[in-house]
Design a protein around this motif. Sequence first.
Motif, short mmCIF file in Angstrom:
data_model
loop_
_atom_site.label_atom_id
_atom_site.label_comp_id
_atom_site.label_asym_id
_atom_site.label_seq_id
_atom_site.Cartn_x
_atom_site.Cartn_y
_atom_site.Cartn_z
N UNK A 17 12.45 0.55 -6.19
CA UNK A 17 12.32 -0.71 -5.47
C UNK A 17 13.20 -0.74 -4.24
N UNK A 18 13.13 -1.83 -3.51
CA UNK A 18 13.89 -1.96 -2.27
C UNK A 18 15.39 -2.00 -2.50
N UNK A 27 15.42 -6.69 2.36
CA UNK A 27 15.18 -5.98 3.61
C UNK A 27 15.18 -6.90 4.81
N UNK A 28 14.66 -8.11 4.67
CA UNK A 28 14.61 -9.04 5.80
C UNK A 28 16.02 -9.34 6.32
N UNK A 94 7.59 2.83 13.15
CA UNK A 94 8.00 2.37 11.82
C UNK A 94 9.26 1.52 11.91
N UNK A 95 10.27 2.00 12.64
CA UNK A 95 11.51 1.23 12.76
C UNK A 95 11.26 -0.09 13.48
N UNK A 96 10.48 -0.06 14.55
CA UNK A 96 10.22 -1.30 15.28
C UNK A 96 9.37 -2.26 14.46
N UNK A 97 8.51 -1.76 13.60
CA UNK A 97 7.73 -2.64 12.73
C UNK A 97 8.60 -3.27 11.65
N UNK A 98 9.65 -2.56 11.24
CA UNK A 98 10.62 -3.17 10.31
C UNK A 98 11.47 -4.21 11.02
N UNK A 155 6.91 2.68 0.33
CA UNK A 155 7.76 1.76 -0.41
C UNK A 155 8.35 0.69 0.49
N UNK A 156 8.87 1.08 1.65
CA UNK A 156 9.56 0.12 2.52
C UNK A 156 8.62 -0.95 3.06
#
Length: 606
Positions: A17-18, A27-28, A94-98, A155-156
């Motif tokens: 899990x996260x 994560x937020x 990916x990083x910018x979408x997170x 997962x992320x």
Amino acid sequence: MDIIPISDQVRCMPPAGLNLYYPDGDGDAFWSEVRSGEEYTADLEEIRSEAERLLAVPAEALTYSLFSLFARQGTRLEYEREYFEKRRRLNTFAILSLLEPQSERYKAALLDAIWAICGEVTWCLPAHIGEDRPVKAAIDLFAAETGFTLAELRLLFGERLPQIVRTVIAELVDKRLFRPFLENGPYDWEEAEHNWSAVCAGSIGSAALLLLNEETDRERLERILERTQRCMEFYLRGFGDDGACLEGLGYWNYGFGYFVYYADLLYGRSGGTLDWFAGEKVRRIAGFQQKCFLGGKAVANFSDALPYASIHIGLSRYLAGKYAEVESPPLALRADFREDHCSRWAPALRNLLWRSRAGNPADFGSGDYALRDAGWLISRSVSENGVFGFAAKGGHNDEPHNHNDLGHFIMAGGGAFFLSDLGCGEYTKDYFGEGRYDYDCNGAQGHSVPIIDGKYQPAGRSRTATILDQSLSESEVRMSAELSAAYECKRLESLTRTWVWRKMAWPELELYDAYRFAAPPDRLTERFVSLLKPIKSEEAGVLLLRSDRALGVELHYDVRHLRAEVSERPFRNHFGENAFWYAIDFHVIEPKANEDVYFLFKFVHI
């Protein structure tokens, strides 16, 4: 260290899990901190700048024409540039979408990047696909990394990825990693005592920890981890008790990095019961990086390593948080997001994820290190005039990513090299084949070692340096090595090379070579390697190596005994660029059976 048992622990593992990545699995909150944190400002500027560049140009296809170049002409860079550019797209979006989950532009670019990589015929590089194993069974470093990356993204992002993308990722990782690993092995790298075992097995094991979560997956997860754990044991065997990475600092970052990424996920998913970090050898390996820096980004770059290095700030701070003796590195040494030409996701993510694990000193301080198993001596000296570094090596001529370099040494000051190691050249088919030592960066001809009767040191495990002395004190460090076994010369009975590094305000290095022959050699040459063109001094018996930083090194020698000769030599660096180095040769005018040669290297202000 014994192989860690895993069977009982696998049965008790909760699903991935996260919480393996974020405090409390939030994560937020983490990405909100990154968006607003001053320490991440430079990272975000680099990532956003890269995104604008990538959005402005179309993604290139990995064509057969590019793929076949390695087989046809032995070159790798053409295919690899496009291959790694696709990974750069993946990492960036990916990083910018997170960071910016509301951005449809970044999300669309990320999905296209994932889809393109899933559509590749193979994730392996052409240089790593042999005729002895079908493509569907091939697993190399980059195939394993790619599978780990996709598993981690799955997962992320969770349900933010469309179900079809999540399904394709799981199916491909199973098809290209898990099934071949379990059904087509063993692979050569499973017992490798170098980076391949850590990267390949670490990536496969990490992907398994992230994807195999169901009760029906337990038996497969256990089988994969049992194999992975064994691979990691072999990887650690490649290190002596001194923790030195014979492949060089870059491969420490690479191989040990993937060892750590795997060990962290294993520790987290097992609730701390499977703990590679408790091992004493792992602790010593973790301290290797800080020993290599010679001032600024200049490093002791023996073997296939680059002369200037940045640090993976995430990996480095993670290790500093684990071990009290591991120094947290200066943020000034942080690798730019765009610096990794291979565009690896695992370190790119953790450079953000693990950023705040330890403090931020101004710079590495003074330090002297006798790495006795490797036969290395490294000294970093800080005075009112700056930071100065010296490194010398023994070892043998059959090391991982071997160079024929017994008795070789390096000098740096003010973050620049005066005596250099050329490091790794352009990787080609021949670079790892029969022509390896024709490349100056690999052969003895491109190192600061003697040339006896016109012959260089050959390769081979029997070509060994015997360390006679390694001593450290507040004012100086000293090393002596017997080097006669490094040469194929029947007349040579003994060759003792001694370095004395004096840590003054302007440091000095004394070099003594004592030769004992059964009969005088026909020719005897002392060679030193520099990327700086030597300048003749007005003073007889002095050459000057001058940097662009108001700093120089005077090389003092006996003109009655030695004749100096300087020649410019071309070579191709690791990035396929043409460059030059200087062979600074001192020919003994009348070699004798008992020959003693002395040099003095003095740092001076210019």
